[in-house]
Design a protein around this motif. Structure first.
Motif, PDB file in Angstrom:
ATOM      1  N   GLN A 110     -64.327 -69.383  41.283  1.00 33.07           N
ATOM      2  CA  GLN A 110     -63.928 -68.588  40.115  1.00 33.07           C
ATOM      3  C   GLN A 110     -64.606 -69.083  38.841  1.00 33.07           C
ATOM      4  OE1 GLN A 110     -61.906 -66.174  40.827  1.00 33.07           O
ATOM      5  NE2 GLN A 110     -60.867 -66.792  42.694  1.00 33.07           N
ATOM      6  N   LEU A 163     -57.848 -64.187  36.260  1.00 34.22           N
ATOM      7  CA  LEU A 163     -57.246 -65.014  37.305  1.00 34.22           C
ATOM      8  C   LEU A 163     -55.737 -64.835  37.354  1.00 34.22           C
ATOM      9  CD1 LEU A 163     -59.093 -68.398  36.676  1.00 34.22           C
ATOM     10  CD2 LEU A 163     -59.840 -66.450  38.035  1.00 34.22           C
ATOM     11  N   ARG A 166     -54.239 -74.065  37.537  1.00 38.89           N
ATOM     12  CA  ARG A 166     -55.101 -75.053  38.199  1.00 38.89           C
ATOM     13  C   ARG A 166     -56.365 -75.293  37.378  1.00 38.89           C
ATOM     14  NH1 ARG A 166     -56.204 -73.188  43.860  1.00 38.89           N
ATOM     15  NH2 ARG A 166     -55.351 -71.156  43.302  1.00 38.89           N
ATOM     16  N   LYS A 219     -59.478 -76.497  44.006  1.00 44.47           N
ATOM     17  CA  LYS A 219     -59.735 -75.452  45.012  1.00 44.47           C
ATOM     18  C   LYS A 219     -60.051 -74.069  44.444  1.00 44.47           C
ATOM     19  CE  LYS A 219     -56.857 -77.900  48.313  1.00 44.47           C
ATOM     20  NZ  LYS A 219     -56.281 -78.882  47.343  1.00 44.47           N
ATOM     21  N   ILE A 220     -60.731 -74.009  43.276  1.00 41.33           N
ATOM     22  CA  ILE A 220     -61.181 -72.698  42.828  1.00 41.33           C
ATOM     23  C   ILE A 220     -62.624 -72.725  42.310  1.00 41.33           C
ATOM     24  CG2 ILE A 220     -59.198 -71.235  42.292  1.00 41.33           C
ATOM     25  CD1 ILE A 220     -58.972 -72.706  39.663  1.00 41.33           C
ATOM     26  N   GLN A 273     -53.792 -69.701  39.519  1.00 39.63           N
ATOM     27  CA  GLN A 273     -55.201 -70.101  39.364  1.00 39.63           C
ATOM     28  C   GLN A 273     -55.459 -70.613  37.954  1.00 39.63           C
ATOM     29  OE1 GLN A 273     -56.841 -66.337  40.619  1.00 39.63           O
ATOM     30  NE2 GLN A 273     -57.625 -67.230  42.513  1.00 39.63           N
TER      31      GLN A 273
END
Lengths: 395, 269, 361
Positions: free
Chosen positions: B156, B164, B171, B152-153, B168
């Motif tokens: 970025q 980050l 992840r 889900k990033i 984040q």
């Protein structure tokens, strides 16, 4: 100013308690003090120079120098001007600085890496080198090489010979000079073609890797092309190169390239000394990359070589480059020690002989300082640009 | 590709036939009588463990119990001195080729993320696929984007790790490990360095991953995570495996006094 | 299995095993070991022979040197000159006293558990220079005056480095504060001063001090050569000092400044009571390192005709009474500098390590 303060703050403090007024006051005092000091210095200097009969201005740069210089990269003889001596000194300074920077970088990186070697003997020998060399004054090392080592070499008639083409004696090192003949252009052409080919191969290999993932041994193939193509061209053109071998004429050697002992001693000492500092910079740069980084890289399956190339070196270089440039700057400044053994650098020739002959201390010192200031500021500028370019982005 | 891969299959064939008597499914990770010392300090004592393909194991225990050291032995970031570790039918020995083979099949997520700060998020993810798996960059990037989407990033991707938040970054670290399409994932206290509000986003990703059938080995203090996803919970103390049970039994009916005490302390608040 | 008593299956560390691991682990390591080992062995032997076994230590003059090895008696014979320069023999007790006081002040700094060593250090920074100021030149309290032209050797080297560092410290602090000041003009002036001095080599500074300083001063006012050199060294050094101290000021967290402001301390009390004490403690290793650099750089004064320790040796090795003793002379000077610099740098590394851990916790 005072009025404005009162306007904006009707019930403001008394002026001497207002921080803005105070700050203004201090700055005005500072400016006044600097101007007063500068004015006094100029006045004193002018009156002193007048009473000693020293002329002012930069007219002396046009006058004939009348002294010889033992080594110059630009054509020079005693009939030329003082301005010319400046260029001779400057080019000699730049020559030894560039030579020193190249040698010190190579040696420093080598020793810095050796210091981290898993080989006990190699690591200890490099540690010994670093701790001995950097704790001994540079000037002493220059003296050592110049007076104790090179000064102890035999006279030209008893020169040390290497294969009958190179001669080493207390007047310097004499090496053959390559003289290009007709047709050597072909070799240059081949070299250019080789460079172009390597660039093309590199681009092609990158593209291919992007597209198919295959990795091409660019480095090995590139080196092979760079070496083989010019060599091939050399023989095709019929070996168009002659060597002018130095030969003993009277009391000294003539022909070939001469490296005077002053240059050799200065170069050796500067390189060895600066290398010991560079080695420490390289070592701490490599150590600054945290263990987690190499672990993560290994956990991803990258081999030791790839870990070094893709993870450790790019991060270490960011740490290494800034202090490295300041070492380069130090080396350039330290090259002024040339004057102690008579290598004709900027300080020895211009701030030494030229200043003594003309007596125009202020102008000569100002020009010399301006040169060093220019070198220093341009390196800092480069440094700042570099730092901004590679800075690791953070929030 | 080419050489190393064929070699791996050869080794695995030899070893699976040699270990044939152990059963039909000998386990993707087998640890047999493993010991490790730091100098004279005995960190890991006679560990025995078999993990089947697709199993999800949580290892817990007080700090200094050797659980992180154990998990780091499985991709040989640490060397063991006695006993056997066999991962994906390759025994971990001094042989560099075996180690490299194991490491490209085993992903690892660290406590402190260990992202490469000089590379963007996307470059972090593509580094190993490009240089080790020798996948074309386009493909590698496409697959990396898929994984970034999974954690889900994706937005970025072109930032640097330093830009980050901790959650984040972790992840991204998970996505980076997944990009090698590993058979096993190791998690070494993945949430310990995170602020409380970021723990959930990382755990959600791990739970999602557990649902996809990945073989997972997690060192963690997140007991909720253990209850939800683990097939087995292993409790370590003093370098030994003290207790090993399915989460329900482990939490409701611990057998060993050391386990009971640990659970009392950790669930006290 | 009784785990706790189990010992690692570690092979006992035999020399052979150790060598296999540390010297011959791979084929290129083995090759390196052989090459480097050969170079070391072949160079150590002759050096030892020259420096010790074939060397001459006793005798009265050059004819007692056999020439087979080092002629150390040359150092022995001229040692007085190398240490005191031309300082009169019968007055050398004053210099000796200063050496002793210097040792008393600074040797305790190397001993962790020495009682009240801080006060010894403070004496070294304050009382010692004052005593030296009266003792070395003389001329007061019935002490016979000794002109600065007679000072030389190791003594002069120490005076230059010590005064250089001590005098540059307050100027450096002011410049560092100036560079971090919020007043643009003060900041600008500090930056220009610092950057200009740092950009030029020390040798040009010394030339300037010896050639141009007399021109700058009003008629009739003049300094001795040593004083001029000291002024040049101090100004040059203070720019470096400022940068070291600025590093310390930057390392002090913002909160410290804010806390001091919140307590209502003014600028000078904030700096003097809160910020500088912390910052200076942090930069002691940096100051020690600049001291080492300056200590080595003092050798440059021989170029403007002062006789520091290298200057005295250099003038002696060209003495026709002694032949071919240059190497011995240089080795002696190198040894003097090396002992000092290596010892001090070790001290600063220790300090750095201690401060480092102190700051993190």
């Amino acid at each position: 100013m005072k009025k404005q303060t009162v306007d904006s703050k009707p019930a403001g403090p008394k002026p001497w308690y207002d921080p803005r007024v105070r700050s203004l006051f201090f700055q005005v005092v500072a400016i006044a003090a600097v101007f007063w000091a500068g004015w006094t210095l100029v006045e004193n200097t002018l009156s002193n120079m007048e009473s000693r009969g020293i002329s002012t201005g930069f007219g002396f740069l046009e006058e004939t120098a009348g002294f010889g210089i033992i080594m110059s990269l630009v054509p020079y003889d005693a009939t030329m001007s003082y301005g010319r001596t400046f260029w001779v000194g400057l080019t000699n300074t730049l020559l030894v600085s560039v030579m020193g920077i190249i040698a010190a970088t190579l040696l420093g990186f080598l020793i810095g890496v050796a210091r981290l070697s898993s080989n006990w003997l190699v690591a200890k020998v490099s540690l010994f080198y670093i701790e001995v060399i950097r704790n001994i004054p540079l000037l002493l090392q220059i003296f050592f090489w110049y007076f104790a080592v090179l000064g102890a070499l035999p006279s030209p008639r008893q020169s040390i010979e290497v294969g009958g083409t190179m001669f080493l004696n207390n007047r310097g090192l004499y090496v053959p000079e390559p003289l290009t003949q007709d047709g050597f252009g072909l070799v240059w052409g081949a070299l250019l073609v080789a460079i172009a080919a390597v660039v093309c191969i590199r681009i092609w290999a990158k593209k291919r890797q992007l597209a198919t993932g295959q990795i091409f041994p660019t480095f090995k193939v590139g080196v092979a092309i760079l070496v083989l193509l010019p060599v091939l061209a050399y023989f095709v053109a019929g070996s168009p190169l002659e060597w002018e071998v130095p030969a003993l004429k009277g009391f000294n050697f003539g022909g070939g390239i001469t490296i005077i002992p002053e240059l050799a001693a200065l170069w050796l000492a500067l390189s060895l000394y600066t290398a010991s500092f560079i080695a420490e910079i390289v070592r701490s740069g490599i150590l600054s990359v945290s263990k987690g980084q190499t672990e993560a890289s290994k956990a991803l399956g990258l081999s030791n070589g790839l870990t070094l190339r893709l993870v450790v070196i790019p991060q270490a270089m960011r740490v290494i480059i800034p202090p490295l440039t300041s070492q380069y700057l130090n080396l350039a400044k330290n090259s002024s020690l040339a004057t102690a053994i008579g290598y004709p650098d900027l300080v020895a020739v211009f701030m030494g002989t030229t200043l003594n002959q003309t007596g125009q201390a202020v102008e000569v010192v100002a020009i010399t300082m301006a040169v060093y200031l220019t070198i220093s500021l341009s390196i800092s500028l480069f440094m700042n640009i570099y730092n901004r370019a590679v800075a690791i982005k953070e929030r | 590709m080419g050489n190393p891969m064929t070699e791996q299959t050869q080794t695995s064939e030899v070893q699976s036939s040699a270990q044939g008597e152990t059963g039909k499914n000998p386990g993707i990770i087998r640890v047999e009588g493993m010991h490790k010392w730091y100098g004279d300090f005995h960190v890991l004592k006679d560990l025995n463990l078999t993990i089947k393909q697709g199993e999800r194991i949580v290892i817990c225990g007080p700090s200094g119990s050797g659980k992180s050291t154990f998990i780091r032995c499985i991709n040989r970031l640490e060397e063991h001195q006695q006993g056997k570790i066999i991962v994906d039918n390759v025994e971990l020995t001094d042989d560099i080729r075996h180690i490299d083979n194991v490491r490209r099949e085993v992903g690892m997520v660290f406590q402190h993320f260990n992202l490469f700060p000089h590379l963007t998020v996307l470059e972090n993810c593509c580094l190993s696929p490009i240089w080790v798996r020798k996948i074309p960059r386009k493909e590698a990037e496409a697959s990396a984007m898929e994984y970034l989407e999974r954690v889900k990033i994706p937005d970025q991707a072109h930032k640097f790790p330093g830009q980050l938040s901790g959650g984040q970054q972790q992840r991204v670290a998970i996505a980076r490990a997944l990009c090698m399409k590993p058979k096993i994932m190791l998690f070494d206290e993945p949430t310990s360095a995170l602020d409380p509000e970021m723990i959930k986003e990382v755990l959600d990703v791990m739970i999602e991953l557990a649902g996809s059938g990945m073989t997972m080995l997690c060192v963690t203090h997140e007991m909720g995570f253990a209850k939800t996803v683990a097939d087995r919970v292993i409790f370590m103390d003093g370098g030994e495996i003290v207790e090993e049970a399915p989460p329900h039994d482990f939490f409701s009916n611990p057998q060993e006094p050391r386990t009971q005490q640990f659970l009392k302390q950790i669930l006290a608040h | 299995m009784t785990e706790s008593t189990m010992k690692p299956p570690k092979k006992a560390l035999t020399p052979v095993k150790w060598m296999r691991e540390h010297l011959f682990s791979t084929w290129y390591n083995a090759l390196l070991t052989v090459v480097v080992g050969y170079l070391v062995v072949t160079s150590v032997g002759p050096i030892l022979n020259w420096a010790l076994f074939d060397a001459d230590f006793l005798g009265a003059d050059a004819s007692d040197c056999s020439g087979a090895g080092a002629c150390w008696l040359f150092i022995d014979q001229r040692l007085n000159f190398f240490i005191y320069g031309f300082y009169p023999d019968e007055l050398q007790w004053r210099v000796d006293l200063m050496f002793l006081l210097l040792a008393v002040a600074f040797v305790p700094q190397f001993i962790e558990r020495f009682p009240a060593r801080k006060w010894f250090g403070i004496f070294g920074m304050t009382g010692l220079p004052v005593i030296g100021y009266f003792l070395i030149p003389g001329g007061l309290f019935g002490l016979e005056a000794v002109e600065s032209t007679k000072w030389g050797g190791l003594m002069l080297t120490l005076i230059l480095a010590y005064i250089g560092i001590l005098a540059s410290l307050p100027i450096g602090i002011l410049l560092a504060l100036g560079r971090r000041s919020e007043m643009p003009i003060i900041r600008g002036l500090s930056v220009v001063f610092i950057e200009v001095w740092r950009a030029v080599p020390l040798i040009t500074v010394l030339f300037m001090a010896s050639v141009m300083l007399p021109l700058f001063l009003p008629e009739g006012m003049n300094f001795e050569k040593l004083m001029r050199a000291l002024i040049g060294i101090t100004l040059w050094q203070s720019a470096y000092m400022a940068e070291v101290i600025r590093g310390g000021l930057q390392a002090i967290p913002r909160g410290q400044y804010e806390a001091a402001d919140a307590l209502g301390l003014g600028y000078w009390r904030k700096m003097g009571l809160v910020v500088l004490p912390q910052a200076l403690k942090l930069v002691i290793p940096g100051i020690v390192n600049t001291f080492i650099a300056l200590f080595k750089d003092t050798t440059l004064v021989l170029i403007i005709g002062l006789f520091d320790v290298l200057g005295t040796v250099q003038s002696t090795v060209t003495d026709p009474a002694w032949q071919n003793v240059a190497v011995e002379g240089y080795v002696f000077v190198a040894f003097c500098f090396w002992i000092f610099c290596f010892g001090i740098s070790r001290y600063s590394q220790n300090l750095e390590r201690k401060l480092d851990t102190g700051h993190k916790t």
